[in-house]
Scaffold this active site. Structure first.
Site, PDB file in Angstrom:
ATOM      1  N   ASP A 400      96.157  68.415  33.118  1.00 24.67           N
ATOM      2  CA  ASP A 400      95.360  67.204  33.270  1.00 24.67           C
ATOM      3  C   ASP A 400      95.349  66.902  34.770  1.00 24.67           C
ATOM      4  OD1 ASP A 400      94.087  64.703  32.571  1.00 24.67           O
ATOM      5  OD2 ASP A 400      95.992  63.766  33.088  1.00 24.67           O
ATOM      6  N   GLY A 548      88.313  63.964  33.385  1.00 23.42           N
ATOM      7  CA  GLY A 548      87.157  63.149  33.027  1.00 23.42           C
ATOM      8  C   GLY A 548      86.281  62.859  34.230  1.00 23.42           C
ATOM      9  N   LYS A 575      89.551  66.809  24.834  1.00 22.31           N
ATOM     10  CA  LYS A 575      90.506  67.705  25.489  1.00 22.31           C
ATOM     11  C   LYS A 575      91.094  68.727  24.515  1.00 22.31           C
ATOM     12  CE  LYS A 575      91.786  64.709  29.352  1.00 22.31           C
ATOM     13  NZ  LYS A 575      92.860  63.978  30.049  1.00 22.31           N
ATOM     14  N   ASP A 594     100.127  63.708  30.668  1.00 22.91           N
ATOM     15  CA  ASP A 594     101.049  62.574  30.714  1.00 22.91           C
ATOM     16  C   ASP A 594     101.524  62.119  29.338  1.00 22.91           C
ATOM     17  OD1 ASP A 594      98.915  61.216  29.625  1.00 22.91           O
ATOM     18  OD2 ASP A 594      98.393  60.149  31.458  1.00 22.91           O
ATOM     19  N   ASP A 598      96.591  62.411  26.505  1.00 25.87           N
ATOM     20  CA  ASP A 598      96.570  63.866  26.343  1.00 25.87           C
ATOM     21  C   ASP A 598      97.254  64.314  25.048  1.00 25.87           C
ATOM     22  OD1 ASP A 598      95.366  64.249  28.888  1.00 25.87           O
ATOM     23  OD2 ASP A 598      97.314  63.934  29.826  1.00 25.87           O
TER      24      ASP A 598
END
Length: 704
Positions: A400, A548, A575, A594, A598
């Site tokens: 991420d 994003g 995702k 995190d 996610d």
């Protein structure tokens, strides 16, 4: 240590929950909610007591083996001196022979057999009850056969005794187990160190301001405690007053002491530095970070991996092979080679001793214990052992972006000067002087990037466009591109176009009506991210990024770090689909994020790694939880997974390869060349293989 059954320690209970606790029974009917809370608090401290009890039990076992070894060794000396074979070897002839010498030898050997051999005899009973014959069964069978046969010879059976072989065999087996138990305790010592981090009591500040020392079990959420310089923080909480630096290295792996002031979180077990802190307690007992870490480590160490299952099956079959090989050896030497029973029995006993699958049984559990403790000590917490093992096969790691590869906050990335009379430092000082009066995130980022700057006068805000004022006698404006367009100021500079194409926010500094420079801002890339990506490239692992953000920002971060792929404008719920898409290429994938938005992607990946979890250990969607927000920790945990597997393979290869070589030698295949192993020498080789496996496991290191 599942191969052992000394004193039935696998069934030994350290749980004291059946004992009455006065603080639980007092007024429990008056306040059931309070009673439940106190029970929950007590459970947290019981976890430490339980672990300490388990440690004490292992320490007792080490002492027991040591005591049995020294007593048995002392009794072995006269047994050796009374042995006709030993007397001949040392040149005494029949000088020490006398009437009844064999009875004395029998009596001493009986004490050695029943006292020194007791752990093995008891262990055999335990193994047979569980229908898992193993190392204890083999040793017990070997020493029992040797003892019964030699005793029968003393009382009239034709043949020769080998009490001295029996005694030395038991001595060496006891010594081997003593050394091995010390190795096992050493392997798990890091976990004990974690359990012992908490202080025994706390300085509780009462409502009237009086300070009282109380046991940790009496602390509750909302209490205020004083932590003096050099003391350990007694519970997780928030600093209410004071300022200090706190050493959290044993808990998070953070090597440098961390500065703490009012409002900052502190972790129970961390060591306070130079200042006093008043801490408002938030979590105690089972809810505390340290307690959760200890529980995770225990679960990971106790969970069986696929490699461990393989080792256990191999140990079981090796036991059956040993018994079979012993029987075949006895038959061949008696029926085919026509040797006497004493010789054939000695070969059989040696085969059974040397084939003991102890090294095989320890090969994987010891590595598991060491690797899990090492990772916990460095803030790398393994929640699912199977996924950790899977990490060695990873072919792609997906990150991420925000908060993982980047800091998740705006910062200055580029400074461009158009006015030759200025340098970049002077431009930034002028901009920071104006922006110091603004609360806008961009303004704060500019101010934070400059150490010191002059005062501004005649400050004015330009809503939606920027701000201005007089700085050191000059008119300074810090404005957006929109302000330049409104005032028909054109900027044809390829550097500005390049920064805009990277998705960065660009603002301009106008001094005395002249556009003197530009400042670009973006989400700052973590300094460790580049090194982490290079580390993955060396491992041959593809690196990817999900974000994003728009494509320009994603492309800039990917180019800066040298990522193999990136996916931009991906919404949180999309995702997991991206992870699935990458897996469909046939790649084994890790997702690093995190742990909040996610979560679905972490769950979908072959290995889910939650990074920057801090004290939030229970990230349910992750297989591995990394306390710090450092991408290098992802490299470290994958490197540890590879090193752990390598150690497992080394240990398994040694344990099985040793047996392939040792069994024929013990059976006497080189007898015609004058090479013959005694049972005692077989025990030395077996113990040596176990110690080598133990030492090899402890050489496991975390490369950071």
């Amino acid at each position: 240590m599942k191969e052992h059954d000394h004193s039935s320690h696998s069934e030994h209970s350290h749980d004291s929950s059946d004992q009455p606790h006065h603080h639980e029974t007092h007024n429990e009917h008056e306040d059931p909610a309070k009673h439940q809370e106190m029970k929950r608090e007590h459970a947290g401290h019981e976890s430490h007591a339980e672990h300490k009890g388990h440690h004490d039990h292992h320490a007792h076992m080490v002492q027991d083996f040591r005591k049995r070894f020294w007593i048995s060794l002392a009794l072995t000396v006269p047994v050796l001196l009374l042995s006709p074979m030993i007397q001949e070897v040392i040149g005494l002839g029949t000088a020490l022979r006398f009437s009844g010498d064999m009875l004395i030898s029998f009596f001493l050997s009986s004490v050695i057999f029943f006292y020194g051999g007791w752990p093995f005899l008891k262990g055999m009973v335990g193994e047979l009850k569980k229908k898992t014959p193993g190392m204890m069964t083999l040793i017990a069978l070997a020493i029992t056969v040797a003892y019964i046969y030699s005793s029968a010879v003393v009382f009239g059976l034709g043949g020769k005794v080998f009490f001295w072989e029996l005694a030395t065999l038991i001595d060496i087996m006891l010594l081997g187990h003593w050394i091995e138990m010390k190795s096992v305790m050493g392997a798990s010592r890091a976990l004990e160190a974690l359990a012992e981090l908490m202080p025994s009591d706390a300085h509780l500040i009462l409502d009237d301001g009086v300070m009282q020392d109380v046991p940790l079990s009496e602390l509750k959420k909302g209490n205020r405690v004083l932590v003096k310089p050099g003391e350990k923080v007694p519970a997780d909480g928030v600093v209410a007053e004071g300022q200090s630096s706190v050493n959290e290295s044993m808990l998070t792996g953070e090597s440098q002491p961390v500065s703490k002031k009012a409002g900052d979180k502190v972790i129970g077990g961390a060591i306070n530095g130079e200042g006093s802190l008043t801490v408002l307690v938030e979590k105690t007992g089972k809810d505390s970070f340290l307690s959760q870490v200890i529980d995770l480590v225990k679960q990971a160490q106790e969970s069986k991996s696929k490699t461990q299952d393989l080792a256990s099956r191999a140990a079981f079959w090796l036991t059956l092979i040993a018994i079979g090989a012993g029987a075949v050896t006895l038959f061949i030497w008696l029926a085919i080679m026509h040797q006497d029973l004493a010789f054939a029995l000695e070969r059989t006993v040696t085969v059974m001793v040397i084939t003991c699958p102890h090294a095989l049984g320890l090969a994987v559990p010891l590595v598991v214990a060491v690797s899990t403790a090492i990772s916990a000590r460095n803030g790398l917490l393994i929640r699912h052992r199977g996924a950790f093992e899977q990490a060695r096969k990873l072919q792609a790691v997906i990150f991420d972006k925000t908060g993982t590869l980047t800091l998740g906050k705006f910062g200055v990335t580029d400074t461009i000067v158009f006015d030759n009379r200025l340098n970049a430092g002077e431009l930034m000082r002028s901009a920071a002087a104006v922006e110091a009066h603004s609360e806008h995130p961009i303004a704060r980022s500019i101010v934070q990037s400059v150490a010191d700057f002059p005062q501004v006068t005649e400050f004015k805000a330009l809503p939606g466009k920027g701000a201005g004022g007089r700085v050191e006698g000059r008119d300074v404006l810090v404005v957006s591109p929109g302000y330049l367009r409104e005032n028909n100021i054109t900027m044809d500079d390829e550097r500005i176009e390049r920064l805009s194409a990277q998705g960065k926010t660009v603002i301009f500094v106008v001094i005395d009506g002249l556009v003197s420079g530009a400042v670009a801002l973006a989400d700052i890339i973590r300094p460790e991210s580049r090194e982490a990506i290079e580390g993955f490239k060396k491992m041959g692992i593809r690196t990817m990024m999900l974000t994003g953000d728009n494509k320009q920002v994603a492309r800039w971060v990917a180019d800066e770090l040298g990522l193999d792929e990136y996916f931009a404008e991906v919404l949180p719920h999309e995702k997991a689909d991206k992870v699935r898409e990458i897996q469909s290429r046939g790649l084994t994938v890790a997702m690093t994020g995190d742990g909040v938005n996610d979560a679905p992607a972490l769950a979908q990946a072959d290995v889910g790694i939650a990074i920057g979890a801090g004290t939030d250990v229970a990230v349910e969607s992750a297989d591995i939880v990394l306390v710090r927000s450092n991408p290098l920790d992802v490299v470290a945990i994958i490197g540890l997974a590879k090193a752990t597997y390598k150690k497992m393979v080394q240990n398994l290869a040694w344990a099985t390869g040793y047996n392939a070589f040792a069994i024929p030698l013990a059976a006497g295949v080189l007898y015609s060349y004058g090479i013959l192993l005694s049972p005692a020498m077989g025990a030395v080789l077996m113990s040596l293989s176990t110690v080598i496996v133990s030492i090899n496991a402890r050489f496991l290191k975390l490369k950071k």
